[in-house]
Design an enzyme around this catalytic site. Structure first.
Site, mmCIF file in Angstrom:
data_model
loop_
_atom_site.group_PDB
_atom_site.id
_atom_site.type_symbol
_atom_site.label_atom_id
_atom_site.label_comp_id
_atom_site.label_asym_id
_atom_site.label_seq_id
_atom_site.Cartn_x
_atom_site.Cartn_y
_atom_site.Cartn_z
ATOM 1 N N HIS A 21 63.954 43.124 34.754
ATOM 2 C CA HIS A 21 64.401 43.633 36.054
ATOM 3 C C HIS A 21 64.827 45.095 35.891
ATOM 4 C CE1 HIS A 21 65.388 39.524 38.077
ATOM 5 N NE2 HIS A 21 64.288 39.462 37.352
ATOM 6 N N GLU A 76 67.498 46.752 36.712
ATOM 7 C CA GLU A 76 68.846 46.975 36.193
ATOM 8 C C GLU A 76 68.910 46.714 34.691
ATOM 9 O OE1 GLU A 76 69.332 45.410 40.468
ATOM 10 O OE2 GLU A 76 68.042 44.993 38.756
ATOM 11 N N CYS A 119 70.753 40.818 41.161
ATOM 12 C CA CYS A 119 70.693 39.361 41.147
ATOM 13 C C CYS A 119 71.723 38.833 40.140
ATOM 14 C CB CYS A 119 69.286 38.889 40.755
ATOM 15 S SG CYS A 119 68.886 39.170 39.016
ATOM 16 N N CYS A 169 71.095 40.001 36.461
ATOM 17 C CA CYS A 169 71.454 41.406 36.262
ATOM 18 C C CYS A 169 72.968 41.594 36.323
ATOM 19 C CB CYS A 169 70.746 42.274 37.293
ATOM 20 S SG CYS A 169 68.954 42.294 37.051
#
Length: 170
Positions: A60, A62, A90, A93
């Protein structure tokens, strides 16, 4: 009237959104999630969603920015750093944010808007129930509990005797 802080926030958030747009729309090599990590007014890490590109469900934006910042700063923790991310992180993360001890997270889009595009309700439900009640079956192998627990106890002794590890999540 915009303040100097507003201009600083805008500059870093605009960079995160620029990376999001570049990789999701212009290059079509990721989803529209990107982040930058800032320390002392300078970008020390950048990342964007590379889940499909790398066949890595943990890639992801992040997480990629955190990895990049840790590599650039030669560290495992990001105290004194802040994150600017194109969308509210999310749960995965957010966990990595907590583990790396980021000082603060600024986000643009909210995750509830994402739910209109993809259904994450199952994940949210799974995180709120006991492991054995989750959609992916979890089973505690109680006969091996002590063996697993012993390693944790041994590690905690090592950790408590090493000043570099004290006060760290792990």
């Amino acid at each position: 009237m915009a303040t100097n802080a507003d201009a600083i926030h805008a500059r870093f958030m605009e960079r995160a959104i620029e990376l999001s747009r570049l990789h999701a729309v212009e290059r079509s090599d990721g989803a529209p999630f990107a982040a930058v990590i800032v320390k002392n007014g300078k970008i020390v890490g950048e990342g964007w969603n590379e889940v499909l590109k790398n066949n890595d469900p943990t890639a992801h934006g992040e997480v990629q920015a955190i990895k990049n910042a840790c590599s650039n700063l030669n560290c495992n923790y990001l105290e004194g750093c802040v994150m600017y991310t194109s969308c509210e992180p999310c749960s995965m993360c957010a966990s990595v944010v907590w583990y790396t001890r980021l000082e603060k997270v600024y986000y643009a889009a909210t995750i509830d808007k994402l739910n209109n595009m993809a259904d994450y309700s199952g994940l949210i439900k799974d995180l709120r129930v006991k492991p054995e009640e989750r959609s992916t079956p979890y089973e505690h192998l109680k006969s091996l509990h002590k063996l697993g627990q012993d390693v944790l106890i041994e590690w905690s002794k090592v950790k408590s005797s090493d000043p570099m590890l004290q006060g760290r999540p792990y």
